[in-house]
Design a protein around this motif. Structure first.
Motif, PDB file in Angstrom:
ATOM      1  N   ALA A 238       0.841  -1.201   0.000  1.00  0.00           N
ATOM      2  CA  ALA A 238       0.000   0.000   0.000  1.00  0.00           C
ATOM      3  C   ALA A 238       0.874   1.247   0.000  1.00  0.00           C
ATOM      4  O   ALA A 238       1.848   1.328   0.756  1.00  0.00           O
ATOM      5  CB  ALA A 238      -0.908   0.002   1.225  1.00  0.00           C
ATOM      6  N   ILE A 239       0.514   2.200  -0.861  1.00  0.00           N
ATOM      7  CA  ILE A 239       1.158   3.515  -0.872  1.00  0.00           C
ATOM      8  C   ILE A 239       0.141   4.497  -0.305  1.00  0.00           C
ATOM      9  O   ILE A 239      -0.952   4.658  -0.856  1.00  0.00           O
ATOM     10  CB  ILE A 239       1.568   3.931  -2.303  1.00  0.00           C
ATOM     11  N   ALA A 240       0.481   5.117   0.815  1.00  0.00           N
ATOM     12  CA  ALA A 240      -0.466   5.994   1.501  1.00  0.00           C
ATOM     13  C   ALA A 240       0.102   7.397   1.618  1.00  0.00           C
ATOM     14  O   ALA A 240       1.314   7.593   1.688  1.00  0.00           O
ATOM     15  CB  ALA A 240      -0.767   5.444   2.895  1.00  0.00           C
ATOM     16  N   GLY A 241      -0.797   8.366   1.641  1.00  0.00           N
ATOM     17  CA  GLY A 241      -0.373   9.750   1.803  1.00  0.00           C
ATOM     18  C   GLY A 241      -1.542  10.669   1.526  1.00  0.00           C
ATOM     19  O   GLY A 241      -2.525  10.261   0.912  1.00  0.00           O
TER      20      GLY A 241
ATOM     21  N   LEU B 126       3.757  -1.102   3.981  1.00  0.00           N
ATOM     22  CA  LEU B 126       3.120   0.197   3.814  1.00  0.00           C
ATOM     23  C   LEU B 126       4.197   1.237   3.518  1.00  0.00           C
ATOM     24  O   LEU B 126       5.157   1.377   4.278  1.00  0.00           O
ATOM     25  CB  LEU B 126       2.366   0.560   5.101  1.00  0.00           C
ATOM     26  N   VAL B 127       4.040   1.927   2.402  1.00  0.00           N
ATOM     27  CA  VAL B 127       4.959   3.001   2.024  1.00  0.00           C
ATOM     28  C   VAL B 127       4.200   4.314   2.155  1.00  0.00           C
ATOM     29  O   VAL B 127       3.127   4.468   1.575  1.00  0.00           O
ATOM     30  CB  VAL B 127       5.443   2.819   0.558  1.00  0.00           C
ATOM     31  N   ARG B 128       4.739   5.244   2.948  1.00  0.00           N
ATOM     32  CA  ARG B 128       4.082   6.551   3.104  1.00  0.00           C
ATOM     33  C   ARG B 128       4.823   7.603   2.288  1.00  0.00           C
ATOM     34  O   ARG B 128       6.059   7.609   2.243  1.00  0.00           O
ATOM     35  CB  ARG B 128       4.054   6.971   4.577  1.00  0.00           C
ATOM     36  N   ILE B 129       4.038   8.474   1.672  1.00  0.00           N
ATOM     37  CA  ILE B 129       4.612   9.519   0.836  1.00  0.00           C
ATOM     38  C   ILE B 129       4.004  10.859   1.235  1.00  0.00           C
ATOM     39  O   ILE B 129       2.804  10.950   1.506  1.00  0.00           O
ATOM     40  CB  ILE B 129       4.390   9.185  -0.662  1.00  0.00           C
ATOM     41  N   GLU B 130       4.865  11.863   1.336  1.00  0.00           N
ATOM     42  CA  GLU B 130       4.409  13.228   1.637  1.00  0.00           C
ATOM     43  C   GLU B 130       5.233  14.197   0.822  1.00  0.00           C
ATOM     44  O   GLU B 130       6.465  14.061   0.734  1.00  0.00           O
ATOM     45  CB  GLU B 130       4.601  13.544   3.135  1.00  0.00           C
ATOM     46  N   ASP B 131       4.564  15.178   0.231  1.00  0.00           N
ATOM     47  CA  ASP B 131       5.247  16.217  -0.556  1.00  0.00           C
ATOM     48  C   ASP B 131       6.238  15.621  -1.553  1.00  0.00           C
ATOM     49  O   ASP B 131       7.347  16.123  -1.738  1.00  0.00           O
ATOM     50  CB  ASP B 131       5.979  17.206   0.371  1.00  0.00           C
TER      51      ASP B 131
END
Length: 230
Positions: free
Chosen positions: A37-40, A214-219
């Motif tokens: 899952a890619i979340a952000g 789980l991979v989190r992405i921001e900006d």
């Protein structure tokens, strides 16, 4: 084996006089058979990341390998061929053809595979409708199906090309809680049984909890990776 490998990938767009940096220096590896899952938050770069994996877009810099193929320098036709044979797509809005039956929707992406006979296309279509539990709805059009059934048709269509990777963009967003959970369980089952790699872009806590990683992405930057089974 790695089915996705990003090396220092950035993506920017020109909007009027300004540059918008959608992704910055992304390094990411996804193994064969992962349920990721890619979340952000909205605007974080999730969709851009998914579009790059899906060969719908190309990076501004860096290298992307999909199923061990270096995508840089490939022509649009070569990328289209790679996408057709390696990647299946599931969307939150289902994206089914309203004039086609469930069976015809599932068969549609197979029409570009000239090596398949009509009988082989039909056999494959029937097989995947059985897997998603919709064989008795084969001749129904989308407007005769519930939201959950439409998403099952979309899953069967994505699986029909027997891709290495399935990209699922917010696949539960338009479904009620119970239906969404059933769809997730179905995808997890398919992932376990066929080792198909699933990559989700999501806000859904249920998807994040069910993911192997789980991979989190921001900006536009990866901020965190969690192995849910660690």
């Amino acid at each position: 084996m790695k089915v996705v490998h990003f090396e220092n990938v950035s993506k920017d767009y020109t909007l009027g006089d300004s540059q918008v940096y959608a992704l910055k220096n992304i390094d990411l590896q996804i193994e064969d058979g992962e349920f990721l899952a890619i979340a952000g938050p909205s605007g974080s770069g999730k969709s851009t990341l998914l579009n790059l994996i899906g060969c719908i877009d190309i990076p501004s810099s860096g290298k992307i390998y999909i199923n061990n193929q270096d995508t840089s320098g490939q022509t649009p036709d070569q990328l289209s061929e790679l996408r057709a044979r390696t990647i299946g797509f599931i969307f939150q809005t289902f994206n089914l053809f309203s004039v086609l039956s469930a069976e015809e929707n599932v068969e549609y992406p197979l029409l570009q595979f000239k090596e398949l006979s009509a009988a082989e296309r039909h056999a494959r279509t029937v097989k995947f409708l059985v897997i998603v539990g919709l064989s008795s709805f084969a001749h129904h059009r989308p407007n005769q199906l519930s939201g959950g059934q439409r998403q099952r048709v979309a899953i069967a269509r994505a699986l029909a090309t027997q891709p290495k990777i399935i990209l699922a963009d917010e696949p539960t967003a338009n479904l009620d809680h119970k239906t969404g959970e059933g769809i997730l369980q179905l995808m997890k089952e398919i992932n376990r049984n066929s080792r198909t790699t699933f990559i989700f872009s999501t806000h859904d806590a249920k998807v994040m909890a069910m993911a192997d990683r789980l991979v989190r992405i921001e900006d536009g930057q990866l901020v965190e990776e969690n192995d849910n089974h660690a």
